[in-house]
Design a protein around this motif. Structure first.
Motif, PDB file in Angstrom:
ATOM      1  N   VAL A 284       0.836  -1.200   0.000  1.00  0.00           N
ATOM      2  CA  VAL A 284       0.000   0.000   0.000  1.00  0.00           C
ATOM      3  C   VAL A 284       0.870   1.248   0.000  1.00  0.00           C
ATOM      4  CG1 VAL A 284      -1.695   1.324   1.331  1.00  0.00           C
ATOM      5  CG2 VAL A 284      -1.964  -1.147   1.078  1.00  0.00           C
ATOM      6  N   ALA A 288       0.904   4.164  -2.835  1.00  0.00           N
ATOM      7  CA  ALA A 288       0.739   5.583  -2.502  1.00  0.00           C
ATOM      8  C   ALA A 288       1.837   6.418  -3.164  1.00  0.00           C
ATOM      9  CB  ALA A 288       0.773   5.766  -0.984  1.00  0.00           C
ATOM     10  N   PRO A 296       1.191   8.115   3.907  1.00  0.00           N
ATOM     11  CA  PRO A 296       0.221   7.014   3.869  1.00  0.00           C
ATOM     12  C   PRO A 296      -1.116   7.389   4.490  1.00  0.00           C
ATOM     13  CG  PRO A 296       2.372   6.221   4.567  1.00  0.00           C
ATOM     14  CD  PRO A 296       2.459   7.719   4.549  1.00  0.00           C
ATOM     15  N   SER A 297      -1.092   8.180   5.553  1.00  0.00           N
ATOM     16  CA  SER A 297      -2.349   8.558   6.208  1.00  0.00           C
ATOM     17  C   SER A 297      -3.189   9.454   5.300  1.00  0.00           C
ATOM     18  CB  SER A 297      -2.071   9.254   7.539  1.00  0.00           C
ATOM     19  OG  SER A 297      -1.296  10.426   7.350  1.00  0.00           O
ATOM     20  N   SER A 300      -4.674   7.265   2.604  1.00  0.00           N
ATOM     21  CA  SER A 300      -5.798   6.481   3.109  1.00  0.00           C
ATOM     22  C   SER A 300      -7.049   7.341   3.274  1.00  0.00           C
ATOM     23  CB  SER A 300      -5.422   5.848   4.450  1.00  0.00           C
ATOM     24  OG  SER A 300      -6.446   5.006   4.912  1.00  0.00           O
ATOM     25  N   LYS A 301      -6.870   8.555   3.764  1.00  0.00           N
ATOM     26  CA  LYS A 301      -7.995   9.471   3.950  1.00  0.00           C
ATOM     27  C   LYS A 301      -8.644   9.821   2.613  1.00  0.00           C
ATOM     28  CE  LYS A 301      -9.109  14.088   5.728  1.00  0.00           C
ATOM     29  NZ  LYS A 301      -8.557  15.316   6.365  1.00  0.00           N
ATOM     30  N   TYR A 303      -8.423   8.138  -0.204  1.00  0.00           N
ATOM     31  CA  TYR A 303      -8.968   6.926  -0.822  1.00  0.00           C
ATOM     32  C   TYR A 303     -10.338   6.596  -0.234  1.00  0.00           C
ATOM     33  CZ  TYR A 303      -8.666   2.464  -3.279  1.00  0.00           C
ATOM     34  OH  TYR A 303      -8.877   1.420  -4.144  1.00  0.00           O
ATOM     35  N   ARG A 304     -10.453   6.708   1.086  1.00  0.00           N
ATOM     36  CA  ARG A 304     -11.731   6.432   1.735  1.00  0.00           C
ATOM     37  C   ARG A 304     -12.805   7.413   1.269  1.00  0.00           C
ATOM     38  NH1 ARG A 304     -13.728   4.295   6.687  1.00  0.00           N
ATOM     39  NH2 ARG A 304     -11.655   3.817   7.504  1.00  0.00           N
ATOM     40  N   THR A 310     -10.962   1.661   2.699  1.00  0.00           N
ATOM     41  CA  THR A 310      -9.545   2.008   2.835  1.00  0.00           C
ATOM     42  C   THR A 310      -8.712   1.223   1.838  1.00  0.00           C
ATOM     43  OG1 THR A 310      -9.036   0.256   4.430  1.00  0.00           O
ATOM     44  CG2 THR A 310      -9.930   2.332   5.306  1.00  0.00           C
ATOM     45  N   PRO A 311      -7.511   1.700   1.528  1.00  0.00           N
ATOM     46  CA  PRO A 311      -6.633   0.934   0.634  1.00  0.00           C
ATOM     47  C   PRO A 311      -6.354  -0.467   1.157  1.00  0.00           C
ATOM     48  CG  PRO A 311      -5.785   3.154   0.964  1.00  0.00           C
ATOM     49  CD  PRO A 311      -6.915   2.986   1.921  1.00  0.00           C
ATOM     50  N   TYR A 312      -6.233  -0.628   2.474  1.00  0.00           N
ATOM     51  CA  TYR A 312      -5.932  -1.940   3.044  1.00  0.00           C
ATOM     52  C   TYR A 312      -7.106  -2.901   2.858  1.00  0.00           C
ATOM     53  CZ  TYR A 312      -1.874   0.333   5.074  1.00  0.00           C
ATOM     54  OH  TYR A 312      -0.693   1.015   5.226  1.00  0.00           O
TER      55      TYR A 312
END
Length: 340
Positions: A284, A288, A296-297, A300-301, A303-304, A310-312
């Protein structure tokens, strides 16, 4: 004793969940060529692993003529792929492709079939193409292959088409080279195929056609955005590159696309990120970075906000969707190129 040349045989290896459209567009020109010529110029056979029935992505099942048997050296072997090509490219399939290539059989891929051929190591140092949705994942998985954005590529005894109707263009080119352009044109007429595209035609529609707006500066900015995903540029730099002010650029995007340049750019980057998460085994964090996110944070924000997950979790969905370890890679290594 007849001096008539032996008919050329095409062998279509159908991988599980292959795309029927691409297969049909490749095989029908051969049938029509025989009919128009009034003689058998081509024959064909359908192959599948273990010689068992295989299912296309639309649910249609077909019984193959053969399994992974030894081919004639004059055959042309085309691997037909679609969704789930990673899991369908088993060790047996890859070894068969390698063996037939060593014997001198010409081969290639249709749609995502190019991924299987590349995994077998048979496109190293060659040019090929694949469906545009799988382009980013293919580049990450096979940097040693020269990937083209054109609808089909013929590079020596390797060939590839991008999927959809592109396989018809490639086969029509083969018919023209073997039996002349007049026959190929007659076949195209029978198919109600008004234009035979060449290997110089690109897969995707032009940017103005895709966005439904014919504004040269807007198209230029979007092209720059698509080319500079990993290292995004600011709206000010993009505006300067096409000779306009930042305010003019903002107005242009608001007027024609109902969003700011920044938001449009973000959507492009997140769409690429989604393709990489679903079609590769990149971490991930590396996804990114490949899409221009240094945090990464933040990735993720964003992407959501775009995909409501989330990416995960997206990666987890991909991994439970039937993917399998790469047959010729160390345990745990995977390269996934599944069509959404």
């Amino acid at each position: 004793m007849s001096d008539a040349p032996k008919p050329k045989r095409f062998v279509f290896l159908i991988l599980e969940n292959a795309t029927l459209l691409s297969f049909s567009c490749a095989i029908e020109p051969l049938r029509i060529a025989n009919r128009v010529a009034g003689k058998v110029l081509y024959t064909w056979a359908v192959a599948a692993e273990n010689g068992e029935a295989v299912t296309f992505s639309n649910g249609l099942r077909v019984t193959p003529d053969m399994g992974l048997e030894e081919l004639d050296r004059d055959d042309i072997l085309l691997v037909c792929g679609g969704t789930g090509v990673q899991g369908a490219s088993t060790r047996a399939v890859l070894n068969w492709l390698r063996r037939e290539a060593r014997r001198g059989v010409a081969l290639g891929g249709i749609c995502t079939g190019s991924h299987a051929v590349a995994r077998a190591g048979l496109l190293d140092g060659r040019r090929c193409t694949i469906h545009w949705e799988n382009r980013d994942a293919f580049i990450e998985a096979f940097p040693e292959v020269e990937l083209s954005a054109n609808i089909y590529v013929i590079d020596g005894n390797r060939c590839s088409s991008a999927g959809g109707s592109a396989s018809a263009d490639m086969v029509l080119r083969m018919i023209a080279e073997a039996h002349g352009p007049d026959l190929a044109a007659q076949v195209a007429d029978q198919m109600i195929y008004t234009t035979m595209r060449t290997d110089r035609d690109e897969q995707r529609l032009s940017i103005p056609t895709r966005i439904g707006v014919r504004h040269p500066k807007l198209a230029s900015v979007i092209r720059l955005m698509e080319e500079r995903i990993e290292e995004p540029e600011s709206p000010a730099d993009l505006a300067m590159a096409v000779g306009m002010s930042t305010r003019q650029l903002e107005r242009l995007f608001r007027r024609y696309l109902d969003r700011s340049p920044k938001r449009y750019y973000m959507e492009l980057r997140l769409q690429k990120a989604r393709h990489l998460l679903l079609q590769t085994d990149m971490s991930v964090i590396n996804v990114a970075l490949a899409c221009g996110f240094t945090s990464p944070s933040h990735f993720s924000k964003c992407y959501r906000a775009c995909f409501s997950t989330t990416p995960y979790r997206e990666r987890g969905t991909a991994q439970t969707g039937g993917t399998a370890p790469r047959a010729d890679a160390p345990e745990g290594g995977r390269h996934v190129a599944d069509r959404p």
